[in-house]
Write a protein that holds these residues in place. Structure first.
Motif, mmCIF file in Angstrom:
data_model
loop_
_atom_site.group_PDB
_atom_site.id
_atom_site.type_symbol
_atom_site.label_atom_id
_atom_site.label_comp_id
_atom_site.label_asym_id
_atom_site.label_seq_id
_atom_site.Cartn_x
_atom_site.Cartn_y
_atom_site.Cartn_z
ATOM 1 N N PHE A 38 0.831 -1.201 0.000
ATOM 2 C CA PHE A 38 0.000 0.000 0.000
ATOM 3 C C PHE A 38 0.866 1.252 0.000
ATOM 4 C CE2 PHE A 38 -4.713 -0.423 1.120
ATOM 5 C CZ PHE A 38 -4.830 -1.670 0.521
ATOM 6 N N ASN A 41 2.410 1.850 -3.198
ATOM 7 C CA ASN A 41 1.468 2.341 -4.201
ATOM 8 C C ASN A 41 0.945 3.750 -3.921
ATOM 9 O OD1 ASN A 41 1.482 0.252 -6.106
ATOM 10 N ND2 ASN A 41 0.220 -1.025 -4.754
ATOM 11 N N PHE A 42 1.012 4.168 -2.617
ATOM 12 C CA PHE A 42 0.619 5.550 -2.305
ATOM 13 C C PHE A 42 1.429 6.534 -3.136
ATOM 14 C CE2 PHE A 42 -0.817 4.420 2.300
ATOM 15 C CZ PHE A 42 -2.065 4.073 1.821
ATOM 16 N N PHE A 45 -0.094 8.005 -6.114
ATOM 17 C CA PHE A 45 -1.272 8.867 -6.007
ATOM 18 C C PHE A 45 -1.022 10.145 -5.213
ATOM 19 C CE2 PHE A 45 -2.738 4.607 -6.834
ATOM 20 C CZ PHE A 45 -3.685 4.789 -7.821
ATOM 21 N N LYS A 151 -10.351 -6.771 6.051
ATOM 22 C CA LYS A 151 -9.586 -6.261 4.910
ATOM 23 C C LYS A 151 -8.895 -4.983 5.350
ATOM 24 C CE LYS A 151 -12.547 -8.373 1.511
ATOM 25 N NZ LYS A 151 -13.956 -8.327 1.171
ATOM 26 N N ASP A 169 -4.335 12.360 -5.062
ATOM 27 C CA ASP A 169 -5.155 12.039 -6.231
ATOM 28 C C ASP A 169 -6.560 11.678 -5.773
ATOM 29 O OD1 ASP A 169 -6.351 10.727 -8.489
ATOM 30 O OD2 ASP A 169 -4.322 10.416 -9.297
ATOM 31 N N GLN A 171 -8.551 9.755 -6.948
ATOM 32 C CA GLN A 171 -8.803 8.312 -7.028
ATOM 33 C C GLN A 171 -8.531 7.607 -5.707
ATOM 34 O OE1 GLN A 171 -7.516 5.792 -10.225
ATOM 35 N NE2 GLN A 171 -7.359 7.562 -11.597
ATOM 36 N N LEU A 172 -7.533 8.133 -5.045
ATOM 37 C CA LEU A 172 -7.178 7.525 -3.755
ATOM 38 C C LEU A 172 -8.293 7.770 -2.745
ATOM 39 C CD1 LEU A 172 -4.745 5.941 -2.661
ATOM 40 C CD2 LEU A 172 -3.949 8.049 -1.623
ATOM 41 N N GLU A 174 -11.339 7.991 -3.492
ATOM 42 C CA GLU A 174 -12.469 7.120 -3.842
ATOM 43 C C GLU A 174 -12.419 5.785 -3.114
ATOM 44 O OE1 GLU A 174 -12.911 6.376 -7.999
ATOM 45 O OE2 GLU A 174 -13.406 8.471 -8.429
ATOM 46 N N ILE A 175 -11.215 5.284 -2.979
ATOM 47 C CA ILE A 175 -11.114 3.962 -2.360
ATOM 48 C C ILE A 175 -10.912 4.054 -0.843
ATOM 49 C CG2 ILE A 175 -10.346 2.769 -4.438
ATOM 50 C CD1 ILE A 175 -7.749 3.489 -1.859
ATOM 51 N N ARG B 58 -8.344 5.450 -14.685
ATOM 52 C CA ARG B 58 -9.424 5.853 -13.779
ATOM 53 C C ARG B 58 -9.622 4.830 -12.658
ATOM 54 N NH1 ARG B 58 -12.414 7.021 -10.782
ATOM 55 N NH2 ARG B 58 -14.479 7.989 -10.782
ATOM 56 N N ALA B 61 -6.617 3.085 -8.790
ATOM 57 C CA ALA B 61 -6.686 2.993 -7.328
ATOM 58 C C ALA B 61 -7.472 1.767 -6.905
ATOM 59 C CB ALA B 61 -7.330 4.260 -6.766
ATOM 60 N N GLN B 62 -8.589 1.522 -7.674
ATOM 61 C CA GLN B 62 -9.390 0.346 -7.351
ATOM 62 C C GLN B 62 -8.580 -0.929 -7.559
ATOM 63 O OE1 GLN B 62 -10.709 3.010 -8.898
ATOM 64 N NE2 GLN B 62 -12.135 3.544 -7.249
ATOM 65 N N LEU B 64 -5.442 -1.290 -7.357
ATOM 66 C CA LEU B 64 -4.356 -1.434 -6.392
ATOM 67 C C LEU B 64 -4.856 -1.643 -4.961
ATOM 68 C CD1 LEU B 64 -1.920 1.278 -7.745
ATOM 69 C CD2 LEU B 64 -1.575 -1.205 -7.766
ATOM 70 N N PHE B 65 -5.927 -0.957 -4.608
ATOM 71 C CA PHE B 65 -6.288 -0.942 -3.190
ATOM 72 C C PHE B 65 -7.592 -1.638 -2.859
ATOM 73 C CE2 PHE B 65 -3.848 3.039 -3.968
ATOM 74 C CZ PHE B 65 -2.714 2.725 -3.232
ATOM 75 N N ASP B 66 -8.505 -1.783 -3.870
ATOM 76 C CA ASP B 66 -9.831 -2.290 -3.534
ATOM 77 C C ASP B 66 -9.836 -3.807 -3.426
ATOM 78 O OD1 ASP B 66 -11.648 -0.414 -2.933
ATOM 79 O OD2 ASP B 66 -12.711 -0.445 -4.854
ATOM 80 N N SER B 67 -10.460 -4.287 -2.386
ATOM 81 C CA SER B 67 -10.605 -5.721 -2.251
ATOM 82 C C SER B 67 -11.884 -6.185 -2.935
ATOM 83 C CB SER B 67 -10.609 -6.126 -0.773
ATOM 84 O OG SER B 67 -11.488 -5.272 -0.074
ATOM 85 N N GLN B 71 -16.840 -0.555 -6.861
ATOM 86 C CA GLN B 71 -16.588 0.767 -7.410
ATOM 87 C C GLN B 71 -16.098 0.697 -8.867
ATOM 88 O OE1 GLN B 71 -14.196 2.991 -4.707
ATOM 89 N NE2 GLN B 71 -15.673 4.676 -4.797
ATOM 90 N N LYS B 134 0.543 2.627 -14.256
ATOM 91 C CA LYS B 134 0.519 3.768 -13.339
ATOM 92 C C LYS B 134 1.948 4.030 -12.920
ATOM 93 C CE LYS B 134 -1.865 6.712 -10.811
ATOM 94 N NZ LYS B 134 -2.773 7.718 -11.371
ATOM 95 N N ASN B 135 2.404 5.232 -13.161
ATOM 96 C CA ASN B 135 3.785 5.624 -12.822
ATOM 97 C C ASN B 135 4.804 4.600 -13.312
ATOM 98 O OD1 ASN B 135 2.473 7.647 -11.487
ATOM 99 N ND2 ASN B 135 3.906 7.656 -9.770
#
Lengths: 182, 505
Positions: A38, A41-42, A45, A151, A169, A171-172, A174-175, B58, B61-62, B64-67, B71, B134-135
């Motif tokens: 995490f 990956n931050f 963003f 989680k 960002d 997007q960050l 959003e999650i 777009r 983030a989902q 990478l981070f969403d389980s 979304q 991404k990056n």
């Protein structure tokens, strides 16, 4: 192919979970590897202000403040380093030094008692503060890991980031589990 | 092209202009549509690629981070549900497990399992698979499949537009064609109308009007055509005038020539008549002298002279009679007195008249006349005149001891006797073809020298020919120099037109 795998945080988790498995309990290891991913990956963003901006040949210091299993994930970041981006996990115990070289600081739960002092010291400095202590974001930290239904999720204190000159960002957000904006 | 054959030039031009505009607008529309389809196709592909990158980014983030994928699914839904061409969109984690997807209303989700980066197009589908970066890190993959249904809609729209444009073009071009074609058709129609007027009225003073500015002279073919046409009319007109003038001149010349000819004939008839009166006195009184009716003449010489006077007078009378007959024939005033003529008797009579002269020249005359011979419908005196002319010529041109033969034969047609043919042959001096031709001309005696051996007026053969023609018959001479001549007289048994029994004046 190998590089592209290494570049990905989730792939690192797999690699590292093998390395650290014998020393720690599997669940705890897994949890910290995910948190390491995490944090890695931050970087994608978050934008640091001019002077600290991450660009070509930047070296990003990810500091660990206090006692934390996160220190065991050092190899994760080393492995994820690329020609473009140098990542290093640094243990830093002097609050005054943090703002000097750290892009990101992971504040261990062990330092919960000094949190106010630490955050006060970092106030106005473009350092992304991350921690997994309870109510970290509400307390003025920027990214706080929270467990939600088994989680790992993140609370984001947008205001704290804006005040420090960091841009996050959308997007960050959003999650995010929770976004604190005041 | 068949339609054009019987239509007027106006219609033809209008149709041609309209056909040309129709074809050009049609081709232009087609070209635009084809170009449009191709650029639309490449636009769709490009857009799809951009869309894939944007949607991937777009949802980074989902990824990478969403389980969970709520979304991301919502994101895909919100982006693609407004794009009816999208069949499906699939979002994968970096390792290849399907994370979120979208399927169009009438499609089932069938996300591919192979993550090979690709961009494939078929006639009606395009699909692409590309990594989400991404990056600089590949954090997942996105797959989008789309139809080209926009192209179908574009073609439909284009067809409607093309139809409208073509209809508008036809409308405008027909309007313009009707207006513009007259620039070409009007001068031609003018020419056609002028030509028609000229041919109806035979008036070569009519002129085709010059359409447009007269200063444009020689600038275009139609002006040249009209000018040339007018010049031609002028030329025809002047020739016509000249022709009429010439014709009038000729008519005048002909009239005066005929008048002169009539005057000549009249003069000859009159003069002959006037000449005959004193000649009768000469012949009559010389005959009295010759026969010493009032006592013997003193000297033998007087008798001889009286005889000479008598003979010369008789000869002169013959000449005058021949001239009179010939001029009458030429003036068309000689009419025949038709009756039944016995050819045998006429021949015998002619021979009797000439016998004295024949005996004098020691020439024998033999005849070969069939017993059964139909009567000839002819003028008895003229037939005798013809026979005397021919026979006397034969006797005259036959040397001493020679022979003249007269033979009569017939020609049959359809079982009936149609012609009676009298052939007079001699053993005389003969004639060349040129001589024969000459002999038929008036005063055309073959030997025209001063000291000619054979006396005669030279009017005998021309007069005979005329008389034969009046009888609807013919005269032919077959001869060779030094080997004698044959004169063949062919009479129709019954003349085609029996002129009745007019009196001969």
């Amino acid at each position: 192919m190998i590089r592209s795998l290494l570049q990905n945080g989730l792939a690192l988790i797999v690699v590292c979970s093998m390395l650290f498995a014998p020393q720690k309990a599997m669940a705890a290891d897994q949890e910290y590897l995910i948190k390491a991913a995490f944090i890695y990956n931050f970087v994608k963003f978050v934008e640091w202000p001019d002077g600290r901006a991450i660009s070509q040949k930047s070296s990003i210091d990810i500091c660990v403040f206090g006692e934390s299993p996160m220190q065991g994930t050092s190899a994760v970041f080393k492995a994820a380093s690329t020609a473009k981006l140098g990542l290093s996990l640094v243990t830093e115990n002097n609050v005054q030094n943090i703002s000097g070289h750290c892009h990101i600081v992971f504040i261990s739960s062990s330092e919960e008692g000094r949190l106010g002092e630490i955050l006060a010291a970092l106030k106005g400095h473009p350092v992304l503060t991350v921690s997994d202590m309870d109510g970290f974001a509400d307390a003025g930290g920027m990214m706080g890991f929270v467990a939600d239904d088994n989680k790992i999720r993140v609370d984001v204190n947008k205001k704290a980031m804006v005040v420090s000159g960091l841009h996050v960002d959308a997007q960050l957000l959003e999650i995010a589990h929770k976004v604190i904006d005041k | 092209m068949k339609i054009l054959r019987n239509t007027s030039i106006r219609r033809r031009l209008t149709l041609i202009i309209m056909a040309v505009s129709f074809v050009s607008v049609m081709l232009t529309s087609l070209a635009i549509s084809v170009i449009g389809v191709y650029s639309l196709r490449s636009d769709i592909i490009k857009e799809l690629d951009v869309s894939a990158s944007l949607v991937g980014d777009r949802n980074s983030a989902q990824l990478l981070f969403d389980s969970d994928n709520h979304q991301a699914t919502n994101n895909l839904q919100s982006v693609f549900s407004v794009q009816p061409a999208i069949v499906q969109a699939c979002l994968y984690h970096e390792k290849g497990d399907l994370f979120a997807w979208y399927a169009g209303a009438q499609y089932e989700q069938s996300c591919p399992t192979s993550l090979t980066q690709r961009m494939e197009t078929s006639d009606n589908r395009v699909d692409l698979m590309k990594p989400v970066i991404k990056n600089g890190d590949t954090i997942g993959f996105i797959y989008i499949e789309s139809t080209f249904e926009q192209i179908d809609r574009y073609i439909q729209k284009q067809a409607i537009i093309a139809t409208i444009v073509i209809l508008a073009a036809l409308l405008v071009s027909s309007f313009l064609a009707v207006k513009l074609q007259s620039a070409i058709s009007q001068p031609i129609l003018n020419l056609a109308e002028t030509a028609r007027q000229v041919s109806i009225h035979k008036d070569y003073n009519i002129r085709a009007t010059q359409a447009g500015d007269a200063n444009e002279e020689f600038n275009n073919e139609l002006v040249i055509l009209t000018n040339s046409f007018n010049d031609m009319l002028t030329e025809i007109g002047s020739r016509d005038t000249q022709l009429k003038h010439n014709f009038a001149e000729l008519e005048k010349a002909k009239d005066s020539a005929e008048a002169a000819s009539r005057a000549k004939s009249q003069f000859l008839a009159n003069i002959s008549h006037e000449l005959r009166t004193p000649l009768n006195a000469i012949i009559g009184f010389s005959s009295i002298l010759m026969h010493q009716l009032f006592g013997a003449l003193g000297d033998q010489k007087y008798l001889e002279y009286a005889k000479d006077i008598n003979e010369s007078g008789a000869h002169l009378l013959d000449i005058i009679n021949d001239i009179l007959d010939l001029s009458k024939a030429e003036a068309g005033k000689l009419s025949l007195n038709y009756e039944e003529v016995h050819v045998g008797k006429s021949i015998t009579k002619a021979i009797t008249i000439l016998s004295e002269r024949a005996e004098k020249g020691n020439v024998t005359i033999a005849t070969n006349i069939p017993k059964m011979l139909p009567a000839l419908i002819a003028d008895r005196l003229r037939v005798l005149q013809i026979l005397l002319n021919i026979l006397s010529n034969a006797v005259k041109f036959t040397d001493e001891g020679g022979q003249v033969k007269v033979a009569v034969s017939t020609r049959e047609l359809g079982g009936e006797i149609s012609h009676i043919i009298i052939t007079v042959s001699d053993t005389g001096i003969g004639m060349s073809p040129e001589d024969i031709e000459k002999a038929f001309q008036s005063f055309g005696q073959v030997d025209s020298g001063l000291n000619r051996k054979y006396e005669g007026t030279g009017l005998g053969l021309p007069l005979t020919k005329k008389l034969m023609e009046l009888h609807y018959g013919s005269i032919e001479i077959e001869s060779e120099l030094g080997r004698g001549s044959s004169v063949i007289l062919t009479f129709p048994a019954v003349p085609p037109v029996e002129a009745g029994y007019e009196a001969d004046d």
